[in-house]
Scaffold this motif. Structure first.
Motif, short mmCIF file in Angstrom:
data_model
loop_
_atom_site.label_atom_id
_atom_site.label_comp_id
_atom_site.label_asym_id
_atom_site.label_seq_id
_atom_site.Cartn_x
_atom_site.Cartn_y
_atom_site.Cartn_z
N UNK A 23 -25.15 -19.77 18.16
CA UNK A 23 -24.76 -21.03 17.53
C UNK A 23 -25.90 -21.71 16.78
N UNK A 24 -27.10 -21.10 16.80
CA UNK A 24 -28.27 -21.81 16.30
C UNK A 24 -28.50 -21.66 14.80
N UNK A 25 -27.68 -20.84 14.11
CA UNK A 25 -27.85 -20.69 12.67
C UNK A 25 -29.21 -20.11 12.33
N UNK A 26 -29.79 -20.60 11.24
CA UNK A 26 -31.11 -20.14 10.82
C UNK A 26 -32.03 -21.35 10.76
N UNK A 77 -29.39 -26.80 18.12
CA UNK A 77 -29.29 -25.54 18.89
C UNK A 77 -27.86 -25.06 19.00
N UNK A 78 -26.94 -26.00 19.18
CA UNK A 78 -25.56 -25.64 19.48
C UNK A 78 -24.65 -25.66 18.26
N UNK A 79 -25.18 -26.04 17.11
CA UNK A 79 -24.36 -26.09 15.91
C UNK A 79 -23.45 -27.30 15.84
N UNK A 90 -30.23 -24.43 9.14
CA UNK A 90 -29.11 -24.00 8.31
C UNK A 90 -28.05 -23.42 9.25
N UNK A 91 -26.97 -24.15 9.48
CA UNK A 91 -25.97 -23.67 10.44
C UNK A 91 -25.20 -22.47 9.92
N UNK A 92 -24.43 -21.86 10.81
CA UNK A 92 -23.59 -20.75 10.40
C UNK A 92 -22.64 -21.21 9.29
N UNK A 93 -22.40 -20.36 8.31
CA UNK A 93 -21.60 -20.74 7.17
C UNK A 93 -22.46 -21.06 5.97
N UNK A 114 -36.76 -26.36 21.76
CA UNK A 114 -35.94 -25.34 22.39
C UNK A 114 -35.24 -24.45 21.37
N UNK A 115 -35.67 -24.52 20.11
CA UNK A 115 -35.06 -23.76 19.03
C UNK A 115 -36.01 -22.68 18.56
N UNK A 116 -35.53 -21.47 18.45
CA UNK A 116 -36.35 -20.38 17.94
C UNK A 116 -36.44 -20.48 16.41
N UNK A 117 -37.66 -20.48 15.89
CA UNK A 117 -37.86 -20.51 14.44
C UNK A 117 -37.71 -19.10 13.87
#
Length: 372
Positions: A86-89, A352-354, A124-127, A184-187
């Protein structure tokens, strides 16, 4: 300032304020009021590069040698947040104030070493049809995790260090690790641009026109402008976006306002010159831009940047949401700021969760005004 301490007062282990958003902060620099992301300057340059990557960069493979890169994955290993579906990019964009090399004579040229002058987490979220940019104020107190420096030396963790000192002490990989621990977000990617690169891009455009309502006289940068319209070359543009004492109350707030103004002028200039449709102009700007960039190895080539740019073509710049990490002046040092909870955690959790960023996480705790 000291880099370690055992008395964190009301802050918790990651340097954040746990007093709650309803409490009035102590008197001091109003760092939480109407802050705007100072790192938008390198972000716009990144956006330009991605746009070029999606159109005509394949013509200029010789520019590939300009790019520098750092292997973030190798430097950090497995000691990183899990990549969530859910974390996108997520991209960490830094503007470095290094005075090394071509930067030596810029903006005073006397500060030793280098710091992350500006920092932005671009989510940048999914989509991929929108994006959120989170500014981390450079004077935010954070807990730096144990890292390995760029020279390969171990560096123990430290509490309550200023965020922009992490780059100087340990290098880009440690900045990535610090941001990942905070959020808590992976770059997924890392992009850095320096002073000389900013100057050269403006010069490659032949300058940028700005209009000022008031005269600017900043002895620190040497910038002196009468009220009115001015065509700025690269060095004066750099002075303009870094002017602090010549406008407003001398705080970062005035400087951030000038940065926003310059960004609009820069975008206007790029559109006016139709850079993307002119191979000669495109090459000149791309040459200046690539020579000033450091990226992670995954996008550290023209083909990597081009592929990345094509994957982001659906994002509408008008849909970019800009937010400043919610902060308040530190109780022990009002010239520093600390993330305020639970708003900061709510912001990072949303990314993190979108999920949509909660409205309170977009607002300054001390005034109720938007931080972005």
């Amino acid at each position: 300032m000291p880099h370690t301490t055992t008395d964190t007062g009301p802050q918790d282990a990651d340097g954040t304020d746990r007093t709650g958003a309803g409490e009035e902060p102590e008197r001091g620099r109003k760092a939480g009021r109407r802050l705007r992301p100072a790192v938008l300057v390198p972000l716009v340059l990144l956006a330009l590069l991605l746009g070029l990557g999606g159109t005509a960069w394949w013509l200029y493979r010789g520019l590939d040698a300009n790019l520098a890169n750092v292997d973030i994955d190798k430097a950090l290993g497995d000691d990183r947040p899990e990549k969530l579906p859910t974390s996108g990019r997520n991209i960490l964009v830094l503007g470095s104030d290094s005075r090394a090399g071509d930067n030596a004579a810029l903006d005073g040229g006397k500060a030793p070493g280098a710091r992350s002058d500006t920092a932005l987490v671009v989510h940048i979220p999914e989509g991929r049809n929108r994006a959120t940019a989170v500014s981390i104020p450079r004077d935010t107190l954070v807990n730096r995790p144990a890292c390995e420096t760029s020279a390969g030396r171990p560096l123990p963790g430290a509490r309550r260090v200023m965020f922009n000192s992490v780059y100087a002490q340990a290098g880009p990989a440690c900045v990535v690790k610090t941001v990942e621990r905070m959020s808590g977000i992976r770059m997924d990617h890392y992009v850095e641009i320096d002073f000389a690169g900013f100057r050269d891009i403006v010069d490659a455009l032949g300058g940028v026109t700005v209009t000022t309502d008031r005269a600017i006289d900043d002895r620190a940068t040497g910038l002196r402008l009468d009220a009115g319209t001015h065509r700025l070359d690269g060095e004066d543009a750099l002075r303009f976006v870094r002017t602090r004492y010549g406008v407003g109350d001398g705080s970062d707030l005035g400087r951030i306002g000038l940065q926003q103004q310059f960004l609009m002028a820069l975008l206007t200039e790029i559109k006016r010159q139709e850079i993307l449709t002119s191979p000669a102009k495109l090459y000149k700007v791309a040459d200046a831009a690539t020579a000033s960039l450091t990226t992670d190895t995954a996008i550290g080539s023209l083909t990597g940047l081009a592929d990345f740019g094509r994957s982001l073509q659906g994002i509408d710049p008008a849909a970019m949401e800009t937010i400043t990490l919610p902060v308040v002046p530190d109780r022990r040092d009002p010239n520093r700021v600390v993330p305020v909870q639970p708003r900061a955690d709510e912001l990072w959790k949303a990314l993190r969760t979108g999920a949509a960023v909660p409205e309170p996480a977009e607002r300054s705790p001390d005034t109720g005004s938007p931080t972005g």
